[in-house]
Design an enzyme around this catalytic site. Structure first.
Site, PDB file in Angstrom:
ATOM      1  N   ALA A 185       0.803  -1.237   0.000  1.00  0.00           N
ATOM      2  CA  ALA A 185       0.000   0.000   0.000  1.00  0.00           C
ATOM      3  C   ALA A 185       0.837   1.290   0.000  1.00  0.00           C
ATOM      4  O   ALA A 185       0.642   2.160  -0.862  1.00  0.00           O
ATOM      5  CB  ALA A 185      -0.978  -0.036   1.170  1.00  0.00           C
TER       6      ALA A 185
ATOM      7  N   GLN B 168       3.875 -13.398  -1.952  1.00  0.00           N
ATOM      8  CA  GLN B 168       4.660 -12.275  -1.421  1.00  0.00           C
ATOM      9  C   GLN B 168       5.468 -12.691  -0.193  1.00  0.00           C
ATOM     10  O   GLN B 168       6.537 -12.147   0.072  1.00  0.00           O
ATOM     11  CB  GLN B 168       3.735 -11.106  -1.046  1.00  0.00           C
ATOM     12  CG  GLN B 168       3.136 -10.365  -2.228  1.00  0.00           C
ATOM     13  CD  GLN B 168       1.788 -10.919  -2.638  1.00  0.00           C
ATOM     14  OE1 GLN B 168       1.500 -12.107  -2.419  1.00  0.00           O
ATOM     15  NE2 GLN B 168       0.957 -10.092  -3.233  1.00  0.00           N
TER      16      GLN B 168
ATOM     17  N   ASP C 243      -3.986  -2.432   4.047  1.00  0.00           N
ATOM     18  CA  ASP C 243      -4.228  -1.662   2.827  1.00  0.00           C
ATOM     19  C   ASP C 243      -5.250  -0.554   3.049  1.00  0.00           C
ATOM     20  O   ASP C 243      -5.223   0.471   2.380  1.00  0.00           O
ATOM     21  CB  ASP C 243      -4.688  -2.580   1.689  1.00  0.00           C
ATOM     22  CG  ASP C 243      -3.479  -3.253   1.069  1.00  0.00           C
ATOM     23  OD1 ASP C 243      -2.952  -4.207   1.682  1.00  0.00           O
ATOM     24  OD2 ASP C 243      -3.027  -2.788   0.005  1.00  0.00           O
TER      25      ASP C 243
ATOM     26  N   ASN D 129      -6.461  -6.253   4.405  1.00  0.00           N
ATOM     27  CA  ASN D 129      -5.058  -6.580   4.111  1.00  0.00           C
ATOM     28  C   ASN D 129      -5.060  -7.811   3.215  1.00  0.00           C
ATOM     29  O   ASN D 129      -6.108  -8.386   2.899  1.00  0.00           O
ATOM     30  CB  ASN D 129      -4.275  -6.811   5.412  1.00  0.00           C
ATOM     31  CG  ASN D 129      -2.783  -6.905   5.162  1.00  0.00           C
ATOM     32  OD1 ASN D 129      -2.211  -6.066   4.476  1.00  0.00           O
ATOM     33  ND2 ASN D 129      -2.133  -7.937   5.685  1.00  0.00           N
ATOM     34  N   LYS D 130      -3.884  -8.227   2.809  1.00  0.00           N
ATOM     35  CA  LYS D 130      -3.719  -9.348   1.883  1.00  0.00           C
ATOM     36  C   LYS D 130      -4.602 -10.540   2.236  1.00  0.00           C
ATOM     37  O   LYS D 130      -4.728 -10.888   3.411  1.00  0.00           O
ATOM     38  CB  LYS D 130      -2.238  -9.749   1.879  1.00  0.00           C
ATOM     39  CG  LYS D 130      -1.861 -10.906   0.984  1.00  0.00           C
ATOM     40  CD  LYS D 130      -2.348 -10.786  -0.441  1.00  0.00           C
ATOM     41  CE  LYS D 130      -1.963  -9.492  -1.125  1.00  0.00           C
ATOM     42  NZ  LYS D 130      -2.699  -9.261  -2.401  1.00  0.00           N
TER      43      LYS D 130
HETATM   44  O1  MRU Z   1      -1.242  -7.126  -3.342  1.00  0.00           O
HETATM   45  P1  MRU Z   1      -0.122  -6.497  -2.569  1.00  0.00           P
HETATM   46  O2  MRU Z   1       1.140  -7.287  -2.619  1.00  0.00           O
HETATM   47  O3  MRU Z   1       0.066  -5.046  -2.937  1.00  0.00           O
HETATM   48  O4  MRU Z   1      -0.630  -6.532  -1.062  1.00  0.00           O
HETATM   49  C1  MRU Z   1       0.195  -6.021  -0.060  1.00  0.00           C
HETATM   50  C2  MRU Z   1      -0.366  -6.169   1.302  1.00  0.00           C
HETATM   51  O5  MRU Z   1      -1.456  -6.663   1.503  1.00  0.00           O
HETATM   52  C3  MRU Z   1       0.427  -5.557   2.416  1.00  0.00           C
HETATM   53  O6  MRU Z   1       0.258  -6.311   3.596  1.00  0.00           O
HETATM   54  C4  MRU Z   1      -0.077  -4.128   2.668  1.00  0.00           C
HETATM   55  O7  MRU Z   1      -0.153  -3.423   1.466  1.00  0.00           O
HETATM   56  C5  MRU Z   1       0.799  -3.400   3.615  1.00  0.00           C
HETATM   57  S1  MRU Z   1       2.407  -3.066   2.963  1.00  0.00           S
HETATM   58  C6  MRU Z   1       3.247  -2.159   4.133  1.00  0.00           C
END
Ligand code: MRU
Length: 348
Positions: free
Chosen positions: A46, A194, A235, A245-246
């Site tokens: 994010a 990730q 996010d 979040n993810k």
């Molecule tokens: O789809 P992504 O890889 O952008 O998702 C990222 C996440 O869900 C992270 O946990 C979130 O953005 C926080 S990053 C500091």
């Protein structure tokens, strides 16, 4: 490692889709390439999406110095629209783009040269402020970490996802640098991995012990691996603390609760959306079926089987022990602590 940089009118970013196999940087002065990089997760996380979008707005205004007032307005609207259409969930994207739009609007009457210069400086400020917010999150959050701790995390929240040391991973890194004996259990974070591709890679580079688990081993790890706490990023956080979040974060939170283990969220204030009263209203991105049905070039599901591939889920605030921000640690009841943080019940 700089996941993104502004160099002489161009954006340079690390293509995260190639990690951990290849460290390749992409350099561009094309806003379309930045938008595509966000959409394809070459640049992700994010806060980093917000920073990339801010630089993207600058690139969209490349011709500003020679443009008329009307042309400036049109280019600004088109640039902002292109970037905000890339991914719907991370509040930081919309926050950064709106910040850039406001700065440009204030300068339009002074001419294109001033608009462009202010945008370059505002994008740089968004970037460096994020680095400072990460450091502060690390400092606050590390007070929660025991001197000897196994920490479970999900997805990637480190330098690859931010303009600094990271949010949840920033806490781990700060505790490690303070001399605490921390080790991390990183789940792989299907479908885009990730956790295994990025978090395990970052932690190894930091010299922090990391054990990679399949997502399916999260329950047994909470049961058997002496986990002190779970820390994840965010996010978008609604006014009541519900946190997007993810995908998979919600399951991690339920498992932490079941095992009596604290579950923390770490995020800068740019991730909060106080205009949304609860998580039900957070827009959740759904991505292509192939991310689930394919493993690289290999098909791992029957052709044409229906796939549900939400990129995020919402963890209800009841499952969250605390939210670590750059301004301190918020505790339940979050409706009160979040309103107090922003000094209002209005939008952040
Ligand atoms: O789809 P992504 O890889 O952008 O998702 C990222 C996440 O869900 C992270 O946990 C979130 O953005 C926080 S990053 C500091």
């Amino acid at each position: 490692m700089n996941s993104i940089e502004w160099i002489n009118g161009r954006v340079r970013f690390l293509d995260q889709t190639l990690l951990p196999g290849e460290e390749r940087y992409v350099e561009t002065n094309d806003i379309n390439a930045v938008a595509e990089a966000i959409r394809r997760l070459q640049v992700r996380g994010a806060p980093l999406i917000g920073i990339a979008a801010a630089y993207g707005v600058v690139l969209g205004m490349r011709d500003a110095p020679s443009a008329s007032g009307e042309a400036l307005e049109a280019a600004l609207d088109a640039s902002c629209a292109l970037l905000t259409a890339t991914r719907p969930t991370a509040k930081n994207l919309f926050w950064a783009v709106e910040r850039m739009r406001s700065v440009a609007r204030l300068k339009i009457h002074m001419g294109g040269e001033d608009v462009y210069r202010s945008l370059v400086s505002e994008a740089g400020a968004i970037h460096s402020e994020d680095a400072a917010m990460c450091a502060a999150i690390g400092a606050h959050g590390s007070t929660l970490v025991p001197t000897d701790a196994v920490i479970l995390t999900h997805c990637n929240t480190g330098a690859l996802a931010t303009g600094g040391i990271g949010t949840a991973l920033g806490i781990v890194i700060t505790a490690h640098r303070q001399g605490k004996s921390v080790s991390v259990i990183a789940d792989e974070t299907r479908p885009l991995l990730q956790g295994s591709r990025l978090t395990a890679w970052e932690l190894q580079r930091e010299g922090i012990p990391v054990t990679l688990i399949p997502d399916t081993a999260t329950a047994v790890s909470f049961h058997k691996k002496n986990i002190a706490m779970a820390i994840v990023g965010a996010d978008r956080i609604a006014a009541n603390g519900d946190t997007a979040n993810k995908i998979g974060t919600y399951g991690v939170a339920i498992l932490a609760k079941h095992h009596g283990i604290p579950f923390y969220v770490a995020a800068p204030t740019s991730t909060f959306d106080c205009g949304i009263i609860n998580g039900a209203a957070i827009p959740i991105e759904e991505r292509s079926r192939d991310e689930v049905a394919m493993c690289g070039p290999v098909m791992v599901a029957p052709r044409d089987v229906h796939v549900f591939n939400p990129a995020f889920d919402v963890t209800p605030h009841e499952l969250i022990s605390g939210i670590v921000t750059e301004r301190g640690i918020l505790r339940p009841p979050f409706t009160e602590s979040i309103a107090a943080l922003f000094g209002t019940r209005g939008a952040a």
